[in-house]
Design an enzyme around this catalytic site. Structure first.
Site, PDB file in Angstrom:
ATOM      1  N   GLY A   8       4.592   0.650 -10.997  1.00 27.43           N
ATOM      2  CA  GLY A   8       4.817   2.155 -10.276  1.00 27.43           C
ATOM      3  C   GLY A   8       6.284   2.342  -9.870  1.00 27.43           C
ATOM      4  NE  ARG A   9      11.426   7.275  -9.562  1.00 31.54           N
ATOM      5  CZ  ARG A   9      11.989   8.059  -8.489  1.00 31.54           C
ATOM      6  NH1 ARG A   9      11.108   8.322  -7.602  1.00 31.54           N
ATOM      7  NH2 ARG A   9      13.055   8.331  -8.490  1.00 31.54           N
ATOM      8  CG  HIS A  50      -9.722  11.930  16.002  1.00 28.84           C
ATOM      9  ND1 HIS A  50     -10.374  10.808  15.276  1.00 28.84           N
ATOM     10  CD2 HIS A  50      -8.804  11.068  16.666  1.00 28.84           C
ATOM     11  CE1 HIS A  50      -9.561   9.988  15.222  1.00 28.84           C
ATOM     12  NE2 HIS A  50      -8.731  10.094  16.193  1.00 28.84           N
ATOM     13  CG  HIS A  54      -0.411  -9.287  10.674  1.00 27.58           C
ATOM     14  ND1 HIS A  54      -0.548  -8.287   9.926  1.00 27.58           N
ATOM     15  CD2 HIS A  54       1.025  -9.239  11.012  1.00 27.58           C
ATOM     16  CE1 HIS A  54       0.280  -7.551   9.999  1.00 27.58           C
ATOM     17  NE2 HIS A  54       1.330  -8.001  10.568  1.00 27.58           N
ATOM     18  CB  SER A  87       0.634   9.071  -1.592  1.00 31.91           C
ATOM     19  OG  SER A  87       0.445   8.285  -0.342  1.00 31.91           O
ATOM     20  CG  HIS A  96      -1.074   8.097   5.296  1.00 31.10           C
ATOM     21  ND1 HIS A  96      -2.547   7.695   5.443  1.00 31.10           N
ATOM     22  CD2 HIS A  96      -0.733   7.874   4.108  1.00 31.10           C
ATOM     23  CE1 HIS A  96      -2.932   7.369   4.162  1.00 31.10           C
ATOM     24  NE2 HIS A  96      -1.880   7.477   3.249  1.00 31.10           N
ATOM     25  NE  ARG A 108      -7.326   6.061  -2.897  1.00 25.32           N
ATOM     26  CZ  ARG A 108      -7.560   6.150  -1.718  1.00 25.32           C
ATOM     27  NH1 ARG A 108      -6.854   7.241  -0.962  1.00 25.32           N
ATOM     28  NH2 ARG A 108      -8.499   5.394  -1.065  1.00 25.32           N
TER      29      ARG A 108
END
Length: 298
Positions: free
Chosen positions: A257-258, A143, A173, A90, A104, A108
């Site tokens: 997790g960390r 893209h 939201h 990640s 980003h 996984r």
């Protein structure tokens, strides 16, 4: 399911991406290897106050557990109570220059086990772009690279994964997209292990090609406090999404997790304002009107 091959690919991908980003920035990445008391561990690679990147991380994790957390079974309740194994890469990169977008990428693999039954496995991942000032050429390049990445795996795959990305990276939201999207997929096991692993490798291998040319084109663009202020404001949306909606963040926190590694995605300088709106006709307004609404860039 060949977890040894998957792990070897992920660790090699981390090394290759870090090498490319460090060469681009001019500063080295910090290496932080960690273990998780409940099982597994990982390697965090971080840069802070670099020459180009204000903050960024490329994290590898391979963790195990006895019982799936709620975030992992919300969409698949039949897996509740199973032991599990999760591994992946990640990364989030936050450039200092507001004309260079945040990006980003995540790839996984997940395995859920139950005695007496075959393992249930799937892949997930994708990449997306979050500009503060929009440029059509950058959007088209990003893209187009995403589309080329997925084209060997079916004529309809890119369109489906682009739509999935637009719908996933959305702040409900705020009724507002986080950025201009890219590709996203999860729960992938169709077509067998070899196909799913190959698709995931294609996504991971294409990140540098999708992102760094944009940074190269924009890194010398002059900016001032006005642009930095808007960047900090828009970064607030990034924080809100990651802490409220992101399944990966929730899984990491719920599974013990960390925290330092999980929250490395958050930018170092962020601002919130009450009831702020961009000036009519401004470059800031164009981000909202011309870039954030989902559209077909290629």
């Amino acid at each position: 399911m060949d977890s040894v091959a998957v792990r070897a690919y992920f660790t090699g991908l981390q090394d290759r991406i870090v090498a490319a980003l460090a060469e681009f920035d001019g500063q080295p990445f910090r290496r932080d290897e960690w273990t998780r008391p409940q099982g597994g561990g990982g390697i965090s690679r971080l840069i802070e106050e670099g020459d180009f990147f204000e903050r960024g991380g490329v994290n590898f994790s391979h963790v195990t557990g006895d019982k799936l957390p709620a975030s992992a079974t919300a969409h698949r309740p039949e897996l509740a109570g199973r032991s599990w194994e999760a591994m992946g890469i990640s990364l989030v990169m936050h450039p200092r220059n507001p004309y260079c977008p945040t990006s980003h990428m995540n790839v996984r693999c997940f395995v859920a086990n139950k005695e007496g039954e075959d393992p249930v496995w799937w892949f997930g991942g994708g990449m997306d772009l979050t500009p503060y000032y929009g440029f059509a050429a950058d959007a088209v390049h990003f893209h187009s690279t995403c589309k080329d990445t997925l084209s060997p795996f079916g004529a309809d795959v890119h369109a489906r994964y682009k739509k999935w990305c637009d719908e996933y990276f959305f702040l409900k939201h705020r009724n507002e997209p986080r950025g201009i999207g890219g590709i996203f997929y999860d729960d992938l096991n169709e077509g067998g292990f070899d196909r799913c692993f190959a698709l995931t490798q294609s996504v991971g291998d294409s990140f540098i090609e999708a992102y760094l040319p944009i940074c190269t084109n924009r890194r010398e663009t002059a900016y001032g406090e006005h642009e930095r202020d808007f960047q900090a404001y828009r970064r607030g949306r990034y924080v809100e999404f990651n802490l409220v909606w992101d399944r990966g963040t929730l899984f990491g926190l719920q599974s013990g997790g960390r925290t330092e590694a999980i929250l490395m995605s958050l930018p170092p300088i962020v601002k919130w304002r009450y009831g702020w709106h961009p000036e009519a006709g401004s470059a800031e307004e164009k981000l909202y009107t011309d870039f954030l609404p989902p559209r077909d860039w290629v």
